[in-house]
Motif scaffolding. Structure first.
Motif, PDB file in Angstrom:
ATOM      1  N   UNK A   1       0.846  -1.207   0.000  1.00 16.81           N
ATOM      2  CA  UNK A   1       0.000   0.000   0.000  1.00 16.81           C
ATOM      3  C   UNK A   1       0.873   1.245   0.000  1.00 16.81           C
ATOM      4  N   UNK A   2       1.864   1.292   0.909  1.00 15.17           N
ATOM      5  CA  UNK A   2       2.661   2.507   1.042  1.00 15.17           C
ATOM      6  C   UNK A   2       3.525   2.724  -0.204  1.00 15.17           C
ATOM      7  N   UNK A   3       3.996   1.628  -0.831  1.00 14.75           N
ATOM      8  CA  UNK A   3       4.757   1.785  -2.070  1.00 14.75           C
ATOM      9  C   UNK A   3       3.872   2.362  -3.176  1.00 14.75           C
ATOM     10  N   UNK A   4       2.596   1.932  -3.204  1.00 14.31           N
ATOM     11  CA  UNK A   4       1.686   2.490  -4.210  1.00 14.31           C
ATOM     12  C   UNK A   4       1.552   3.990  -4.000  1.00 14.31           C
ATOM     13  N   UNK A   5       1.274   4.392  -2.743  1.00 10.14           N
ATOM     14  CA  UNK A   5       1.094   5.816  -2.439  1.00 10.14           C
ATOM     15  C   UNK A   5       2.342   6.617  -2.806  1.00 10.14           C
ATOM     16  N   UNK A   6       3.493   6.160  -2.324  1.00 10.13           N
ATOM     17  CA  UNK A   6       4.723   6.943  -2.499  1.00 10.13           C
ATOM     18  C   UNK A   6       5.108   7.014  -3.976  1.00 10.13           C
ATOM     19  N   UNK A   7       5.097   5.859  -4.669  1.00  9.84           N
ATOM     20  CA  UNK A   7       5.534   5.855  -6.064  1.00  9.84           C
ATOM     21  C   UNK A   7       4.577   6.648  -6.943  1.00  9.84           C
ATOM     22  N   UNK A   8       3.263   6.475  -6.709  1.00 11.45           N
ATOM     23  CA  UNK A   8       2.337   7.226  -7.548  1.00 11.45           C
ATOM     24  C   UNK A   8       2.483   8.719  -7.303  1.00 11.45           C
ATOM     25  N   UNK A   9       2.589   9.097  -6.017  1.00  9.04           N
ATOM     26  CA  UNK A   9       2.722  10.519  -5.684  1.00  9.04           C
ATOM     27  C   UNK A   9       3.996  11.098  -6.298  1.00  9.04           C
TER      28      UNK A   9
END
Lengths: 126, 141
Positions: A67-75
């Protein structure tokens, strides 16, 4: 000041913003998610103890990492697109193409991260 | 597209405008710091000792506790002063970027003058405390 909102929730949900709207929502969601995650992660590292270790153990779990990788990478990747387009406003015409390029970058990078995180988790019996 | 030729003072060159440009420039700064962390990790042997996700985790915040569970033989190079400085710079830039981002989001939903003042007060407290706690963690590892 004094903005009045005359759009109901259902109308807002039916708004067909398509690609740009999706990136806007995900960017905002990711930004808020990161702010909450990093604030709690820093507090738990700072306070330590059983509670802190418990919170950090959740954060280090592979499912949370996805989840956090999705948030960070997308952002990060969407933020780069916004930065480039805002600093070179002539490129605004190619907004939609830029969003396609953005997904073409995001999907392999995030996909590779997911592959690595999941295969490591399975390999170590997690 | 018609080019904008309003002079700066008519475009509203105020605090919000400065923060708008700061958000973009800090994004570029964070990309630079992130690349330094990424390349540094590879130079310190990450290719053999860490997986992609661990390298990314280090790059997003080069704190030794983020690599302690990997296969690195020696933590010493990862605790160097250089990385503490990079991590501190990343922390301060990211905190300012993030807290301002939260203010932008809050402004979309809190539209009264008093409400916005409260949001700004809370954001200043949050920014100061997050920066101080973060620096404490980074420098007392």
């Amino acid at each position: 000041m004094g903005i009045t909102r005359n759009v109901g929730l259902m109308t807002a949900l039916r708004y067909k913003g398509q690609g740009p709207m999706l990136t806007f929502v995900l960017h905002r969601l990711g930004g808020m998610g990161m702010a909450v995650f990093i604030a709690i992660h820093m507090l738990s590292s700072f306070l330590g103890g059983k509670g802190g270790q418990f919170v950090n153990a959740i954060y280090e779990h592979w499912s949370f990492q996805l989840v956090i990788f999705f948030f960070v990478l997308f952002h990060a990747i969407n933020g780069l697109r916004i930065t480039i387009i805002d600093l070179l406003p002539k490129l605004l015409e190619y907004q939609r193409e830029a969003i396609w390029v953005e997904w073409l970058v995001f999907i392999p990078v995030y996909g590779f991260a997911v592959f690595v995180i999941v295969s490591t988790a399975l390999g170590s019996g997690g | 597209m018609k080019s904008r030729n309003l002079p700066l003072n008519k475009r509203g060159f105020n605090f919000e405008m400065i923060m708008w440009i700061f958000t973009r420039l800090s994004a570029l700064a964070m990309y630079t710091l992130l690349l330094i962390g990424f390349i540094g990790a590879l130079l310190m042997g990450a290719r053999e000792q860490m997986n992609f996700a661990d390298v990314m985790r280090w790059a997003f915040m080069p704190n030794p506790s983020h690599v302690i569970n990997t296969n690195i033989p020696d933590i010493a190079p990862w605790t160097a002063l250089f990385w503490q400085l990079v991590a501190s710079a990343l922390l301060l830039v990211a905190t300012a970027h993030g807290v301002h981002g939260l203010v932008v989001i809050a402004d979309d939903y809190i539209v009264t003058s008093n409400g916005r003042k409260i949001v700004r007060l809370i954001s200043m407290l949050m920014m100061a405390s997050t920066s101080l706690i973060g620096l404490y963690i980074l420098w007392t590892f």
